[in-house]
Design a protein around this motif. Structure first.
Motif, short mmCIF file in Angstrom:
data_model
loop_
_atom_site.label_atom_id
_atom_site.label_comp_id
_atom_site.label_asym_id
_atom_site.label_seq_id
_atom_site.Cartn_x
_atom_site.Cartn_y
_atom_site.Cartn_z
N GLN A 1 0.85 -1.18 0.00
CA GLN A 1 0.00 0.00 0.00
C GLN A 1 0.89 1.23 0.00
O GLN A 1 1.98 1.21 0.57
N LEU A 2 0.41 2.28 -0.65
CA LEU A 2 1.14 3.55 -0.67
C LEU A 2 0.29 4.59 0.05
O LEU A 2 -0.84 4.86 -0.34
N VAL A 3 0.84 5.13 1.11
CA VAL A 3 0.17 6.18 1.88
C VAL A 3 0.98 7.45 1.70
O VAL A 3 2.13 7.53 2.15
N VAL A 4 0.39 8.42 1.00
CA VAL A 4 1.05 9.70 0.79
C VAL A 4 0.52 10.64 1.87
O VAL A 4 -0.69 10.80 2.03
N VAL A 5 1.44 11.24 2.63
CA VAL A 5 1.05 12.16 3.69
C VAL A 5 1.58 13.53 3.32
O VAL A 5 2.79 13.71 3.16
N GLY A 6 0.68 14.46 3.14
CA GLY A 6 1.12 15.82 2.82
C GLY A 6 -0.03 16.67 2.35
O GLY A 6 -1.02 16.17 1.82
N ASN A 7 0.13 17.95 2.56
CA ASN A 7 -0.87 18.89 2.09
C ASN A 7 -0.55 19.29 0.66
O ASN A 7 0.58 19.15 0.20
N ILE A 8 -1.53 19.77 -0.02
CA ILE A 8 -1.37 20.18 -1.41
C ILE A 8 -0.63 21.51 -1.44
O ILE A 8 -1.06 22.48 -0.83
N GLY A 9 0.50 21.53 -2.12
CA GLY A 9 1.30 22.74 -2.21
C GLY A 9 0.97 23.56 -3.45
O GLY A 9 0.20 23.13 -4.30
N TRP A 10 1.59 24.72 -3.53
CA TRP A 10 1.36 25.58 -4.69
C TRP A 10 1.97 24.94 -5.93
O TRP A 10 2.94 24.20 -5.86
N GLY A 11 1.35 25.19 -7.05
CA GLY A 11 1.85 24.67 -8.32
C GLY A 11 1.71 23.17 -8.48
O GLY A 11 2.46 22.57 -9.24
N MET A 12 0.76 22.57 -7.79
CA MET A 12 0.62 21.11 -7.85
C MET A 12 -0.58 20.65 -8.66
O MET A 12 -1.01 19.51 -8.54
N ALA A 13 -1.14 21.51 -9.49
CA ALA A 13 -2.34 21.13 -10.24
C ALA A 13 -2.12 19.89 -11.09
O ALA A 13 -2.95 18.97 -11.11
N LYS A 14 -0.99 19.82 -11.79
CA LYS A 14 -0.71 18.66 -12.65
C LYS A 14 -0.54 17.40 -11.81
O LYS A 14 -1.07 16.34 -12.14
N GLU A 15 0.20 17.52 -10.71
CA GLU A 15 0.40 16.36 -9.84
C GLU A 15 -0.91 15.89 -9.23
O GLU A 15 -1.15 14.70 -9.12
N MET A 16 -1.75 16.83 -8.82
CA MET A 16 -3.03 16.45 -8.21
C MET A 16 -3.93 15.75 -9.21
O MET A 16 -4.65 14.82 -8.86
N SER A 17 -3.87 16.17 -10.46
CA SER A 17 -4.65 15.49 -11.50
C SER A 17 -4.18 14.04 -11.64
O SER A 17 -4.99 13.11 -11.72
#
Length: 167
Positions: free
Chosen positions: A20-36
Motif C-alpha cells: 500500500q502507498l500512503v502519501v502524507v502531505g498537504n497540497i502545495g502551490w503549483g501542484m495542479a498537474k500532480e493532483m490530476s
C-alpha cells in the motif's frame, strides 16, 4: 509524486509483495498537474491513500507501522520526515540529492529522482530484508537520527541565537 506513483505501480504490477502507498502531505502551490495524476491514480487503483493535516501522534503511528518511508524530491531543504522515520525505526529510501546524503548519510537507501526503476530496486532491496537485517539497520539509523533530537539540538540553537543577538 509522478515518479513515486509510477514506481509503486511498477512494483505492484510486477507481482511483488502487496504494497500500500500512503502519501502524507498537504497540497502545495503549483501542484495542479500532480493532483490530476494523483486523482487519476486514486480513482483507478486500490491500495493508494492520500492523507492531509495528519496530527503528530497519528503521524508517529504511520511512521512506526510503515515498511519504509520514500522521499522522492528533486530538491529539498532539510527534510525532517526521514529523521522522524529513522527515530521510529523505519527504513528511509531517499532521492539521491546532496541534502539527503548530508542528512541521512549511509543510513538511507538512495535512488535517482529521475529513474523510477531505481526506486523500484530500492523498494525491493528494503522490503526483502530479513527481520534481523532490518532490525540491525533501523537500530543504527535510529542511533544516528538522535543527533537531530530536540534535546541534542537545544544547546546548539542557544549558541546560534546568542551569536546572532551578539552580532
Amino acid at each position: 509524486y509522478p515518479l513515486l506513483l509510477n514506481a509503486w505501480r511498477e512494483y505492484t504490477l510486477a507481482g511483488k509483495k502487496p504494497l500500500q502507498l500512503v502519501v502524507v502531505g498537504n497540497i502545495g502551490w503549483g501542484m495542479a498537474k500532480e493532483m490530476s495524476l494523483i486523482k487519476n491514480f486514486l480513482a483507478k487503483t486500490s491500495g493508494l491513500f492520500w492523507l492531509k493535516n495528519v496530527p503528530s501522534q497519528e503521524l508517529a503511528t504511520l511512521y512506526s507501522r510503515a515498511s519504509a518511508l520514500v522521499i522522492s524530491s528533486f530538491e529539498e531543504g532539510f527534510s525532517y520526515s526521514g529523521v522522524e522515520a529513522m527515530m521510529h525505526k523505519t527504513p528511509v529510501i531517499a532521492s539521491d540529492i546532496p541534502v539527503h546524503r548530508e542528512i541521512y548519510a549511509q543510513f538511507a537507501s538512495y535512488f535517482s529522482p529521475y529513474k523510477s526503476d531505481e526506486l523500484v530496486d530500492a523498494l525491493e532491496n528494503v522490503l526483502s530484508l530479513s527481520e534481523a537485517e532490518r532490525s540491525r539497520q533501523t537500530a543504527s539509523a535510529h542511533s544516528f537520527a538522535q543527533r537531530y533530537a530536540e534535546n541534542n539540538c537545544r544547546q546548539q540553537w542557544k549558541e546560534i541565537l546568542h551569536e546572532i543577538q551578539g552580532a
